[in-house]
Design a protein around this motif. Structure first.
Motif, PDB file in Angstrom:
ATOM      1  N   VAL A 145       0.856  -1.178   0.000  1.00  0.00           N
ATOM      2  CA  VAL A 145       0.000   0.000   0.000  1.00  0.00           C
ATOM      3  C   VAL A 145       0.899   1.237   0.000  1.00  0.00           C
ATOM      4  O   VAL A 145       1.959   1.250   0.631  1.00  0.00           O
ATOM      5  N   LYS A 146       0.493   2.275  -0.709  1.00  0.00           N
ATOM      6  CA  LYS A 146       1.274   3.510  -0.771  1.00  0.00           C
ATOM      7  C   LYS A 146       1.521   4.039   0.635  1.00  0.00           C
ATOM      8  O   LYS A 146       0.588   4.213   1.416  1.00  0.00           O
ATOM      9  N   PRO A 147       2.778   4.300   1.000  1.00  0.00           N
ATOM     10  CA  PRO A 147       3.076   4.801   2.352  1.00  0.00           C
ATOM     11  C   PRO A 147       2.384   6.137   2.627  1.00  0.00           C
ATOM     12  O   PRO A 147       2.290   6.980   1.724  1.00  0.00           O
ATOM     13  N   HIS A 159       3.309   3.558  -9.365  1.00  0.00           N
ATOM     14  CA  HIS A 159       1.911   3.231  -9.083  1.00  0.00           C
ATOM     15  C   HIS A 159       1.483   2.015  -9.907  1.00  0.00           C
ATOM     16  O   HIS A 159       1.762   1.933 -11.103  1.00  0.00           O
ATOM     17  N   LEU A 160       0.800   1.080  -9.265  1.00  0.00           N
ATOM     18  CA  LEU A 160       0.323  -0.118  -9.955  1.00  0.00           C
ATOM     19  C   LEU A 160      -1.175  -0.050 -10.238  1.00  0.00           C
ATOM     20  O   LEU A 160      -1.604  -0.108 -11.375  1.00  0.00           O
ATOM     21  N   TYR A 161      -1.974   0.082  -9.199  1.00  0.00           N
ATOM     22  CA  TYR A 161      -3.420   0.130  -9.379  1.00  0.00           C
ATOM     23  C   TYR A 161      -4.084   0.640  -8.101  1.00  0.00           C
ATOM     24  O   TYR A 161      -3.434   0.760  -7.055  1.00  0.00           O
ATOM     25  N   SER A 162      -5.361   0.988  -8.222  1.00  0.00           N
ATOM     26  CA  SER A 162      -6.137   1.467  -7.080  1.00  0.00           C
ATOM     27  C   SER A 162      -7.197   0.444  -6.713  1.00  0.00           C
ATOM     28  O   SER A 162      -7.711  -0.271  -7.579  1.00  0.00           O
ATOM     29  N   ILE A 262      -1.960   0.836  -4.545  1.00  0.00           N
ATOM     30  CA  ILE A 262      -0.932  -0.208  -4.469  1.00  0.00           C
ATOM     31  C   ILE A 262       0.263   0.217  -5.311  1.00  0.00           C
ATOM     32  O   ILE A 262       0.100   0.600  -6.476  1.00  0.00           O
ATOM     33  N   GLU A 263       1.438   0.152  -4.721  1.00  0.00           N
ATOM     34  CA  GLU A 263       2.633   0.632  -5.407  1.00  0.00           C
ATOM     35  C   GLU A 263       3.759  -0.403  -5.386  1.00  0.00           C
ATOM     36  O   GLU A 263       3.810  -1.276  -4.520  1.00  0.00           O
ATOM     37  N   LEU A 264       4.628  -0.270  -6.373  1.00  0.00           N
ATOM     38  CA  LEU A 264       5.852  -1.067  -6.458  1.00  0.00           C
ATOM     39  C   LEU A 264       6.985  -0.146  -6.018  1.00  0.00           C
ATOM     40  O   LEU A 264       7.218   0.893  -6.637  1.00  0.00           O
ATOM     41  N   VAL A 286       1.175  -6.644 -15.971  1.00  0.00           N
ATOM     42  CA  VAL A 286       0.054  -7.384 -15.375  1.00  0.00           C
ATOM     43  C   VAL A 286      -0.944  -6.415 -14.724  1.00  0.00           C
ATOM     44  O   VAL A 286      -2.156  -6.545 -14.881  1.00  0.00           O
ATOM     45  N   ALA A 287      -0.414  -5.408 -14.002  1.00  0.00           N
ATOM     46  CA  ALA A 287      -1.280  -4.453 -13.299  1.00  0.00           C
ATOM     47  C   ALA A 287      -2.140  -3.650 -14.264  1.00  0.00           C
ATOM     48  O   ALA A 287      -3.284  -3.294 -13.945  1.00  0.00           O
TER      49      ALA A 287
END
Length: 290
Positions: A145-147, A159-162, A262-264, A286-287
Protein backbone atom coordinates in the motif's frame (compact mmCIF):
# COMPACT_ATOMS: atom_id res chain seq x y z
CA UNK A 1 37.00 -18.06 1.56
CA UNK A 2 33.77 -19.54 0.22
CA UNK A 3 31.15 -16.87 -0.52
CA UNK A 4 28.41 -19.40 0.29
CA UNK A 5 29.72 -19.63 3.84
CA UNK A 6 29.60 -15.84 4.19
CA UNK A 7 26.04 -15.88 2.87
CA UNK A 8 25.08 -18.43 5.53
CA UNK A 9 26.65 -16.29 8.26
CA UNK A 10 24.72 -13.22 7.11
CA UNK A 11 21.50 -15.22 7.04
CA UNK A 12 22.08 -16.39 10.61
CA UNK A 13 22.63 -12.78 11.67
CA UNK A 14 19.47 -11.68 9.83
CA UNK A 15 17.24 -14.40 11.30
CA UNK A 16 18.92 -14.68 14.70
CA UNK A 17 18.93 -18.46 14.46
CA UNK A 18 21.04 -21.16 12.81
CA UNK A 19 17.94 -23.32 12.37
CA UNK A 20 16.00 -20.50 10.64
CA UNK A 21 18.96 -19.70 8.39
CA UNK A 22 19.25 -23.37 7.47
CA UNK A 23 15.56 -23.52 6.50
CA UNK A 24 15.85 -20.41 4.35
CA UNK A 25 18.92 -21.76 2.56
CA UNK A 26 17.56 -25.31 2.30
CA UNK A 27 20.44 -26.71 4.35
CA UNK A 28 20.70 -28.65 7.60
CA UNK A 29 21.55 -26.75 10.81
CA UNK A 30 24.68 -28.89 11.05
CA UNK A 31 25.80 -27.73 7.59
CA UNK A 32 25.30 -24.08 8.48
CA UNK A 33 27.15 -24.53 11.78
CA UNK A 34 30.03 -26.14 9.94
CA UNK A 35 30.18 -23.20 7.54
CA UNK A 36 30.34 -20.75 10.43
CA UNK A 37 33.08 -22.76 12.16
CA UNK A 38 35.08 -22.78 8.92
CA UNK A 39 34.84 -18.98 8.70
CA UNK A 40 35.83 -18.63 12.35
CA UNK A 41 38.88 -20.79 11.72
CA UNK A 42 39.90 -18.78 8.64
CA UNK A 43 39.37 -15.42 10.36
CA UNK A 44 40.80 -16.59 13.69
CA UNK A 45 37.96 -15.10 15.71
CA UNK A 46 34.59 -16.06 17.13
CA UNK A 47 31.73 -14.80 14.96
CA UNK A 48 28.62 -15.86 16.87
CA UNK A 49 27.46 -15.96 20.46
CA UNK A 50 25.23 -19.02 20.78
CA UNK A 51 22.58 -18.87 23.51
CA UNK A 52 20.12 -21.75 23.40
CA UNK A 53 18.43 -21.66 20.01
CA UNK A 54 19.51 -18.06 19.33
CA UNK A 55 22.71 -16.87 17.67
CA UNK A 56 23.94 -13.28 17.86
CA UNK A 57 26.98 -11.71 16.18
CA UNK A 58 30.02 -10.99 18.32
CA UNK A 59 31.60 -7.52 18.35
CA UNK A 60 34.25 -8.77 15.94
CA UNK A 61 31.55 -10.07 13.61
CA UNK A 62 29.62 -6.78 13.75
CA UNK A 63 32.70 -4.94 12.53
CA UNK A 64 32.93 -7.28 9.53
CA UNK A 65 29.27 -7.21 8.44
CA UNK A 66 29.49 -4.23 6.02
CA UNK A 67 32.45 -5.72 4.16
CA UNK A 68 30.99 -9.26 4.16
CA UNK A 69 27.68 -7.94 2.83
CA UNK A 70 29.53 -6.05 0.12
CA UNK A 71 31.42 -9.22 -0.87
CA UNK A 72 28.17 -11.19 -1.27
CA UNK A 73 26.51 -8.40 -3.27
CA UNK A 74 29.52 -7.95 -5.55
CA UNK A 75 29.80 -11.69 -6.15
CA UNK A 76 26.13 -11.82 -7.16
CA UNK A 77 26.69 -8.83 -9.44
CA UNK A 78 29.44 -10.62 -11.42
CA UNK A 79 26.97 -12.85 -13.29
CA UNK A 80 24.59 -9.94 -13.74
CA UNK A 81 27.34 -7.83 -15.34
CA UNK A 82 27.99 -10.59 -17.89
CA UNK A 83 24.29 -10.90 -18.71
CA UNK A 84 23.35 -8.00 -20.98
CA UNK A 85 19.72 -9.12 -21.14
CA UNK A 86 19.20 -8.06 -17.52
CA UNK A 87 17.33 -11.29 -16.83
CA UNK A 88 19.74 -13.28 -14.69
CA UNK A 89 19.98 -13.26 -10.90
CA UNK A 90 18.06 -13.35 -7.63
CA UNK A 91 15.48 -10.80 -6.54
CA UNK A 92 14.03 -10.60 -3.02
CA UNK A 93 10.41 -9.50 -3.30
CA UNK A 94 8.12 -8.47 -0.44
CA UNK A 95 4.38 -8.73 -1.08
CA UNK A 96 1.22 -7.95 0.90
CA UNK A 97 -1.22 -10.86 1.12
CA UNK A 98 -3.80 -9.55 -1.36
CA UNK A 99 -1.15 -8.96 -4.03
CA UNK A 100 0.35 -12.36 -3.25
CA UNK A 101 -2.87 -14.08 -4.31
CA UNK A 102 -3.89 -11.42 -6.84
CA UNK A 103 -1.29 -9.88 -9.14
CA UNK A 104 1.81 -11.92 -8.27
CA UNK A 105 0.82 -15.32 -9.77
CA UNK A 106 0.41 -13.70 -13.19
CA UNK A 107 3.72 -11.87 -12.75
CA UNK A 108 5.53 -15.13 -11.97
CA UNK A 109 3.93 -16.80 -14.97
CA UNK A 110 5.02 -13.94 -17.25
CA UNK A 111 8.56 -14.00 -15.88
CA UNK A 112 8.83 -17.77 -16.32
CA UNK A 113 8.50 -17.35 -20.08
CA UNK A 114 10.23 -13.98 -20.59
CA UNK A 115 12.93 -14.12 -17.91
CA UNK A 116 13.42 -17.76 -16.87
CA UNK A 117 16.81 -17.01 -15.26
CA UNK A 118 15.38 -14.38 -12.92
CA UNK A 119 14.80 -16.19 -9.63
CA UNK A 120 12.35 -14.67 -7.17
CA UNK A 121 12.44 -15.08 -3.40
CA UNK A 122 8.97 -14.13 -2.14
CA UNK A 123 8.44 -12.73 1.37
CA UNK A 124 4.84 -12.05 2.51
CA UNK A 125 4.12 -9.42 5.13
CA UNK A 126 2.35 -6.20 6.04
CA UNK A 127 3.10 -2.98 4.18
CA UNK A 128 4.90 -1.40 7.13
CA UNK A 129 7.05 -4.45 7.93
CA UNK A 130 8.02 -4.94 4.29
CA UNK A 131 8.88 -1.26 3.97
CA UNK A 132 11.28 -1.50 6.93
CA UNK A 133 12.97 -4.51 5.33
CA UNK A 134 13.34 -2.58 2.08
CA UNK A 135 15.03 0.28 3.91
CA UNK A 136 17.65 -2.03 5.44
CA UNK A 137 18.10 -3.81 2.07
CA UNK A 138 16.81 -7.14 3.33
CA UNK A 139 14.41 -6.87 0.37
CA UNK A 140 15.07 -5.46 -3.10
CA UNK A 141 11.51 -4.54 -4.08
CA UNK A 142 8.06 -4.56 -2.46
CA UNK A 143 4.41 -4.53 -3.56
CA UNK A 144 2.59 -2.62 -0.84
CA UNK A 145 0.00 0.00 0.00
CA UNK A 146 1.27 3.51 -0.77
CA UNK A 147 3.08 4.80 2.35
CA UNK A 148 1.24 7.59 4.20
CA UNK A 149 4.42 9.72 4.22
CA UNK A 150 7.12 10.99 1.87
CA UNK A 151 9.69 8.31 1.06
CA UNK A 152 13.45 8.99 0.80
CA UNK A 153 14.82 9.75 -2.66
CA UNK A 154 16.83 6.53 -2.85
CA UNK A 155 13.53 4.64 -3.20
CA UNK A 156 11.71 4.42 -6.52
CA UNK A 157 7.90 4.38 -6.38
CA UNK A 158 5.70 3.20 -9.25
CA UNK A 159 1.91 3.23 -9.08
CA UNK A 160 0.32 -0.12 -9.95
CA UNK A 161 -3.42 0.13 -9.38
CA UNK A 162 -6.14 1.47 -7.08
CA UNK A 163 -8.58 -0.49 -4.93
CA UNK A 164 -11.83 1.29 -4.17
CA UNK A 165 -13.03 1.22 -0.57
CA UNK A 166 -16.28 -0.65 0.00
CA UNK A 167 -18.59 -2.01 2.64
CA UNK A 168 -18.69 -5.79 2.56
CA UNK A 169 -21.65 -7.54 4.16
CA UNK A 170 -23.58 -10.79 3.86
CA UNK A 171 -25.82 -11.21 0.82
CA UNK A 172 -28.88 -11.23 3.05
CA UNK A 173 -28.21 -7.71 4.38
CA UNK A 174 -30.71 -5.10 3.06
CA UNK A 175 -29.38 -2.05 4.96
CA UNK A 176 -27.46 0.77 3.28
CA UNK A 177 -23.83 1.56 4.08
CA UNK A 178 -24.41 3.88 7.04
CA UNK A 179 -27.18 1.74 8.52
CA UNK A 180 -25.03 -1.37 8.26
CA UNK A 181 -22.10 0.29 10.01
CA UNK A 182 -24.25 1.67 12.82
CA UNK A 183 -26.49 -1.32 13.52
CA UNK A 184 -24.40 -4.41 12.70
CA UNK A 185 -21.23 -5.77 14.38
CA UNK A 186 -18.17 -4.18 12.78
CA UNK A 187 -15.04 -6.15 11.85
CA UNK A 188 -12.30 -3.51 11.91
CA UNK A 189 -9.51 -3.54 9.33
CA UNK A 190 -6.51 -2.82 11.59
CA UNK A 191 -6.22 0.94 12.01
CA UNK A 192 -2.42 0.68 12.35
CA UNK A 193 -2.21 -0.88 8.88
CA UNK A 194 -1.78 1.66 6.09
CA UNK A 195 -4.90 0.41 4.32
CA UNK A 196 -6.82 0.14 7.58
CA UNK A 197 -6.11 3.79 8.36
CA UNK A 198 -7.93 4.73 5.15
CA UNK A 199 -11.03 2.77 6.18
CA UNK A 200 -10.92 4.36 9.62
CA UNK A 201 -10.68 7.84 8.09
CA UNK A 202 -14.00 7.21 6.32
CA UNK A 203 -15.67 6.49 9.67
CA UNK A 204 -14.14 9.57 11.28
CA UNK A 205 -14.98 11.90 8.41
CA UNK A 206 -18.59 10.74 8.37
CA UNK A 207 -18.87 10.70 12.19
CA UNK A 208 -19.99 7.06 12.23
CA UNK A 209 -19.75 5.19 15.54
CA UNK A 210 -19.40 1.43 15.10
CA UNK A 211 -19.77 -1.54 17.41
CA UNK A 212 -16.41 -3.23 16.88
CA UNK A 213 -16.44 -7.00 17.10
CA UNK A 214 -12.68 -7.37 16.55
CA UNK A 215 -9.75 -5.71 14.76
CA UNK A 216 -7.26 -7.46 12.49
CA UNK A 217 -4.93 -6.95 9.53
CA UNK A 218 -6.02 -9.90 7.39
CA UNK A 219 -8.45 -9.07 4.60
CA UNK A 220 -9.10 -12.67 3.62
CA UNK A 221 -10.03 -13.52 7.23
CA UNK A 222 -12.28 -10.47 7.41
CA UNK A 223 -14.09 -11.55 4.24
CA UNK A 224 -14.51 -15.05 5.64
CA UNK A 225 -16.06 -13.66 8.83
CA UNK A 226 -18.46 -11.51 6.80
CA UNK A 227 -19.34 -14.56 4.70
CA UNK A 228 -20.23 -16.38 7.95
CA UNK A 229 -22.59 -13.51 8.94
CA UNK A 230 -20.41 -12.37 11.85
CA UNK A 231 -20.59 -8.70 10.87
CA UNK A 232 -19.73 -6.10 8.24
CA UNK A 233 -16.48 -4.35 7.36
CA UNK A 234 -14.93 -1.52 5.36
CA UNK A 235 -12.16 -2.91 3.18
CA UNK A 236 -10.50 -2.21 -0.15
CA UNK A 237 -12.18 -4.07 -3.01
CA UNK A 238 -9.20 -6.24 -3.87
CA UNK A 239 -9.07 -8.74 -6.71
CA UNK A 240 -9.46 -11.84 -4.51
CA UNK A 241 -12.70 -10.55 -2.98
CA UNK A 242 -14.60 -11.97 -5.93
CA UNK A 243 -13.88 -15.45 -4.53
CA UNK A 244 -16.42 -14.62 -1.81
CA UNK A 245 -19.00 -13.10 -4.18
CA UNK A 246 -21.55 -15.91 -3.73
CA UNK A 247 -22.12 -15.00 -0.07
CA UNK A 248 -20.73 -11.46 0.25
CA UNK A 249 -22.33 -8.24 -1.00
CA UNK A 250 -20.04 -5.32 -1.91
CA UNK A 251 -21.27 -1.72 -1.61
CA UNK A 252 -18.59 0.59 -3.09
CA UNK A 253 -17.65 3.92 -1.49
CA UNK A 254 -17.69 6.37 -4.39
CA UNK A 255 -15.14 8.92 -3.12
CA UNK A 256 -11.76 8.22 -4.75
CA UNK A 257 -9.81 9.71 -1.82
CA UNK A 258 -10.66 6.58 0.18
CA UNK A 259 -9.20 4.22 -2.43
CA UNK A 260 -6.16 2.14 -1.45
CA UNK A 261 -3.20 2.77 -3.77
CA UNK A 262 -0.93 -0.21 -4.47
CA UNK A 263 2.63 0.63 -5.41
CA UNK A 264 5.85 -1.07 -6.46
CA UNK A 265 8.73 0.33 -4.40
CA UNK A 266 12.33 -0.58 -5.11
CA UNK A 267 15.69 0.33 -3.61
CA UNK A 268 17.98 2.23 -6.00
CA UNK A 269 21.11 1.24 -4.09
CA UNK A 270 21.09 -2.58 -4.21
CA UNK A 271 23.02 -2.83 -7.49
CA UNK A 272 20.32 -4.79 -9.32
CA UNK A 273 19.03 -2.13 -11.68
CA UNK A 274 18.50 -4.38 -14.69
CA UNK A 275 16.84 -7.10 -12.62
CA UNK A 276 14.52 -4.55 -11.00
CA UNK A 277 13.70 -3.07 -14.40
CA UNK A 278 12.79 -6.50 -15.78
CA UNK A 279 10.61 -7.30 -12.78
CA UNK A 280 9.01 -3.86 -12.79
CA UNK A 281 8.10 -4.14 -16.48
CA UNK A 282 6.32 -7.46 -15.89
CA UNK A 283 4.45 -6.21 -12.81
CA UNK A 284 3.30 -3.04 -14.60
CA UNK A 285 2.22 -5.17 -17.58
CA UNK A 286 0.05 -7.38 -15.37
CA UNK A 287 -1.28 -4.45 -13.30
CA UNK A 288 -2.38 -2.57 -16.42
CA UNK A 289 -4.80 -5.40 -17.22
CA UNK A 290 -6.56 -5.36 -13.85
Amino acid sequence: MDIRFISSLLEVIRTGSIAAAARNQMLTPAAVSQRIKSLEHQLACELLNREGHAAKPTEACLSLIPRLTHLVEETAALKIDLDHSGMFGDLRVGVISTALTGVLPNVIQLLSSHAPNLKLQIFPGTSSSLYEKLLDKTLDVILVVKPPFVCPKYLKLEHLYSEQLGLICHKSNSLNITESLVHLPYIQYDRLAWGGAIADSFLLENDIAVNTLCELDALESIAMMVKNEMGVSLTPIWQGLRDFSNQVKILPIQQNRFARQIELISHRQVGKERLLSTFSTCVLNVASKL
